[in-house]
Design an enzyme around this catalytic site. Structure first.
Site, PDB file in Angstrom:
ATOM      1  CG  HIS A 145      -2.054   0.955   1.114  1.00 25.33           C
ATOM      2  ND1 HIS A 145      -1.943   2.293   1.364  1.00 25.33           N
ATOM      3  CD2 HIS A 145      -3.323   0.742   0.708  1.00 25.33           C
ATOM      4  CE1 HIS A 145      -3.110   2.872   1.132  1.00 25.33           C
ATOM      5  NE2 HIS A 145      -3.967   1.966   0.735  1.00 25.33           N
TER       6      HIS A 145
ATOM      7  CG  ASP B  57      -8.301  -3.844  -2.739  1.00 23.66           C
ATOM      8  OD1 ASP B  57      -7.486  -2.922  -2.690  1.00 23.66           O
ATOM      9  OD2 ASP B  57      -9.535  -3.657  -2.847  1.00 23.66           O
TER      10      ASP B  57
HETATM   11  C1  SDX Z   1      -6.065   0.329  -2.918  1.00 25.66           C
HETATM   12  O1  SDX Z   1      -4.391   4.864  -1.974  1.00 25.66           O
HETATM   13  C2  SDX Z   1      -5.302   4.184  -1.389  1.00 25.66           C
HETATM   14  O2  SDX Z   1      -5.742   4.503  -0.300  1.00 25.66           O
HETATM   15  C3  SDX Z   1      -5.827   2.982  -2.131  1.00 25.66           C
HETATM   16  C4  SDX Z   1      -6.865   2.135  -1.417  1.00 25.66           C
HETATM   17  C5  SDX Z   1      -8.117   2.899  -1.157  1.00 25.66           C
HETATM   18  O3  SDX Z   1      -8.833   2.527  -0.238  1.00 25.66           O
HETATM   19  O4  SDX Z   1      -8.424   3.843  -1.940  1.00 25.66           O
HETATM   20  O5  SDX Z   1      -6.323   1.678  -0.189  1.00 25.66           O
HETATM   21  C6  SDX Z   1      -7.247   0.934  -2.262  1.00 25.66           C
HETATM   22  O6  SDX Z   1      -5.767   0.705  -4.017  1.00 25.66           O
HETATM   23  C7  SDX Z   1      -5.237  -0.684  -2.160  1.00 25.66           C
HETATM   24  C8  SDX Z   1      -3.995  -1.148  -2.958  1.00 25.66           C
HETATM   25  C9  SDX Z   1      -4.461  -2.234  -3.930  1.00 25.66           C
HETATM   26  N1  SDX Z   1      -3.373  -2.530  -4.904  1.00 25.66           N
HETATM   27  C10 SDX Z   1      -2.797  -3.728  -4.903  1.00 25.66           C
HETATM   28  O7  SDX Z   1      -2.990  -4.606  -4.041  1.00 25.66           O
HETATM   29  C11 SDX Z   1      -1.871  -3.942  -6.082  1.00 25.66           C
HETATM   30  C12 SDX Z   1      -0.539  -4.529  -5.575  1.00 25.66           C
HETATM   31  N2  SDX Z   1       0.148  -3.465  -4.810  1.00 25.66           N
HETATM   32  C13 SDX Z   1       1.183  -2.699  -5.519  1.00 25.66           C
HETATM   33  O8  SDX Z   1       0.829  -2.397  -6.850  1.00 25.66           O
HETATM   34  C14 SDX Z   1       1.668  -1.513  -4.672  1.00 25.66           C
HETATM   35  O9  SDX Z   1       1.869  -1.981  -3.406  1.00 25.66           O
HETATM   36  C15 SDX Z   1       0.829  -0.257  -4.594  1.00 25.66           C
HETATM   37  C16 SDX Z   1       0.507   0.305  -5.935  1.00 25.66           C
HETATM   38  C17 SDX Z   1      -0.422  -0.505  -3.837  1.00 25.66           C
HETATM   39  C18 SDX Z   1       1.663   0.762  -3.829  1.00 25.66           C
HETATM   40  O10 SDX Z   1       2.732   1.053  -4.607  1.00 25.66           O
HETATM   41  P1  SDX Z   1       3.791   2.173  -4.125  1.00 25.66           P
HETATM   42  O11 SDX Z   1       3.433   2.850  -2.884  1.00 25.66           O
HETATM   43  O12 SDX Z   1       4.062   3.024  -5.298  1.00 25.66           O
HETATM   44  O13 SDX Z   1       4.933   1.296  -3.664  1.00 25.66           O
HETATM   45  P2  SDX Z   1       6.132   0.941  -4.559  1.00 25.66           P
HETATM   46  O14 SDX Z   1       5.601   0.504  -5.891  1.00 25.66           O
HETATM   47  O15 SDX Z   1       7.100   2.057  -4.498  1.00 25.66           O
HETATM   48  O16 SDX Z   1       6.677  -0.344  -3.792  1.00 25.66           O
HETATM   49  C19 SDX Z   1       7.735  -0.212  -2.878  1.00 25.66           C
HETATM   50  C20 SDX Z   1       8.557  -1.477  -3.086  1.00 25.66           C
HETATM   51  C21 SDX Z   1       8.986  -1.655  -4.534  1.00 25.66           C
HETATM   52  O17 SDX Z   1      10.201  -2.345  -4.497  1.00 25.66           O
HETATM   53  P3  SDX Z   1      11.566  -1.436  -4.720  1.00 25.66           P
HETATM   54  O18 SDX Z   1      11.391  -0.731  -6.049  1.00 25.66           O
HETATM   55  O19 SDX Z   1      11.611  -0.501  -3.551  1.00 25.66           O
HETATM   56  O20 SDX Z   1      12.678  -2.478  -4.717  1.00 25.66           O
HETATM   57  O21 SDX Z   1       7.761  -2.632  -2.774  1.00 25.66           O
HETATM   58  C22 SDX Z   1       7.601  -3.429  -3.939  1.00 25.66           C
HETATM   59  C23 SDX Z   1       7.963  -2.574  -5.137  1.00 25.66           C
HETATM   60  O22 SDX Z   1       8.512  -3.375  -6.161  1.00 25.66           O
HETATM   61  N3  SDX Z   1       6.200  -3.815  -3.982  1.00 25.66           N
HETATM   62  C24 SDX Z   1       5.772  -5.053  -4.208  1.00 25.66           C
HETATM   63  C25 SDX Z   1       4.378  -4.976  -4.113  1.00 25.66           C
HETATM   64  N4  SDX Z   1       4.008  -3.723  -3.843  1.00 25.66           N
HETATM   65  C26 SDX Z   1       5.144  -3.000  -3.763  1.00 25.66           C
HETATM   66  N5  SDX Z   1       6.447  -6.201  -4.491  1.00 25.66           N
HETATM   67  C27 SDX Z   1       5.662  -7.296  -4.682  1.00 25.66           C
HETATM   68  N6  SDX Z   1       4.300  -7.321  -4.602  1.00 25.66           N
HETATM   69  C28 SDX Z   1       3.638  -6.170  -4.313  1.00 25.66           C
HETATM   70  N7  SDX Z   1       2.323  -6.181  -4.221  1.00 25.66           N
END
Ligand code: SDX
Length: 431
Positions: A308, A366
């Protein structure tokens, strides 16, 4: 916003600029950069807005480190336990928990706005039967602008109120009819003797051949899903609604824009993407392969339902949702569903994996909502429409707050331009 005369000093090209600092009632201070460009001739740069407050608000507060979520100051776990969705709608819209008579009036108002203009059902007929329900919802909600002209003038507080009630009341009917249209079954009309969640379940699962008796455990679980998804500060879809509304567009068009943004798999589409991921994993013995892929920087695969932008601890909604998931699974006795077995094993293995611990990637709301909706019998394509149904009250509340804010102005960010500088046109024979 408390003006405590705090300032931050920024040095640009050898010049010092004093920027006002505003302190919130909770959370980090903000540095007010509204005059930065006119004073210093520079922009700030923050793609994805990871360090940017786009507005001030009194509706929802999130603490990502503590895993805290408050609606008008009330913790989400207390609301999920002791309140119900329409009462939370009232709280989000008006700022206080309603007295009994006010709640009754509000619930009656919403109940009496659940029907759609009869002509709207022909709008559905323009879609292919296999259209994604979110495509239908974006279209039908946007089309409400063409049906409810008496509540499109955003400068009129009364019209804003009616539009708010219509959107909250009609979204279950719109979503249920999108599902019915997708299945080829006839539309089921709302009933005034059912509560909000039960009405929605009945409109989805009742057929002319036999009525649908709503199981109170399922309607309670649905009501809790709606409560837990109602609002979430300035997330991507809420920010979309605010930006669309800043130009003065009518509320139906702005909520349709929010639905379009929520559809993405990184946002509200994650619950559908999560179940599709569980289906692709297929069996518990394949989980290590997918966890390795999620950790592989060269592989775009991510564990849907994990991580998140704000919560770097457990998503407080996920804790409550997990409890509902266990209740529904026990009721429906579906321990044997392969996707649900994979979900439980994946949750355990991911939480024990150092990579996810150090990156603070926990199951989010989710992950569990998808499991409950799957258990209830919804197809994955209906997961995000249900999220949109719930989030409508959050979008509408934030929209009302913004429209009423005297500081409200059209949102117009700038950019870091990296393109070509001025050059002369080259005639085609010289290229
Ligand atoms: C919702 O904003 C909100 O409030 C949203 C929400 C709401 O109520 O409105 O809460 C609803 O959208 C919940 C989130 C649902 N999305 C998912 O479950 C999709 C999977 N999650 C990822 O796509 C990700 O975690 C995000 C998009 C939710 C957050 O992405 P960020 O904050 O931009 O984090 P990031 O991409 O910078 O990740 C940080 C690190 C990265 O690694 P590095 O580049 O630092 O090495 O964590 C890794 C990412 O690669 N990472 C994951 C991951 N999520 C982040 N690695 C594996 N699996 C994942 N799910």
């Amino acid at each position: 916003m408390t003006d405590n005369k705090k300032t931050a000093t920024l040095t640009v090209n050898g010049e010092n600029y004093e920027l006002p600092v505003h302190s919130p009632t909770a959370g980090p201070d903000v540095i007010d950069i509204r005059k930065l460009y006119s004073d210093a001739g520079v922009f700030t740069y923050d793609p994805g807005f990871t360090s940017t407050a786009s507005c001030d608000s009194t509706i929802t507060y999130i603490d990502g480190e503590k895993g805290e979520l408050l609606h008008r100051g009330y913790p989400i776990d207390q609301l999920a336990e002791k309140s119900h969705f329409l009462e939370v709608c009232y709280l989000l819209l008006y700022g206080e928990l309603p007295a009994a008579k006010d709640l009754e009036t509000f619930e009656t108002t919403i109940t009496r706005h659940t029907m759609l203009h009869e002509q709207m059902q022909y709008f559905y007929r323009g879609f292919r039967r296999d259209a994604h329900p979110m495509a239908i919802m974006v279209g039908v909600v946007g089309a409400m602008s063409a049906f409810y002209h008496d509540s499109t003038d955003v400068s009129d507080p009364n019209q804003r109120e009616i539009a708010s009630h219509r959107l909250i009341a009609k979204m279950p009917t719109i979503a249920a009819w999108a599902y019915k249209y997708h299945t080829g079954q006839p539309f089921v009309y709302p009933r005034n003797d059912l509560d909000y969640a039960s009405n929605f379940l009945r409109m989805c699962f009742s057929v002319p051949a036999e009525d649908y008796e709503v199981n109170p455990i399922l309607s309670r679980a649905m009501d809790r899903i709606l409560t837990l998804h109602a609002d979430h500060e300035q997330n991507a879809s809420t920010s979309t609604v605010r930006l669309a509304s800043s130009s003065g567009s009518n509320p139906f068009a702005c909520i349709a824009a929010g639905i379009a943004c929520l559809w993405g798999p990184a946002h509200g589409g994650a619950n559908q993407a999560c179940l599709e991921m569980l289906e692709e994993i297929g069996s518990v013995d394949r989980i290590p392969e997918y966890i390795a892929r999620a950790k592989d920087k060269d592989d775009p695969f991510r564990l849907m339902g994990f991580g998140h932008r704000v919560y770097k601890n457990f998503d407080p909604r996920a804790k409550v949702m997990k409890q509902s998931a266990d209740e529904v699974l026990d009721l429906l006795d579906i321990e044997n569903n392969p996707k649900l077995k994979v979900a439980k094993a994946l949750e355990k293995q991911a939480l024990e994996d150092p990579y996810f611990a150090e990156k603070k990637l926990f199951p989010n709301v989710d992950f569990y909502s998808g499991i409950i909706l799957e258990a209830m019998g919804f197809p994955t394509s209906m997961f995000t429409p249900i999220f949109a149904l719930s989030r409508t009250v959050g979008w509408v509340s934030q929209w009302k707050e913004m429209i009423a804010d005297p500081q409200n102005k059209i949102g117009r960010p700038r950019q870091l331009y990296l393109g070509e500088t001025t050059r002369d046109y080259v005639d085609i024979e010289k290229r």
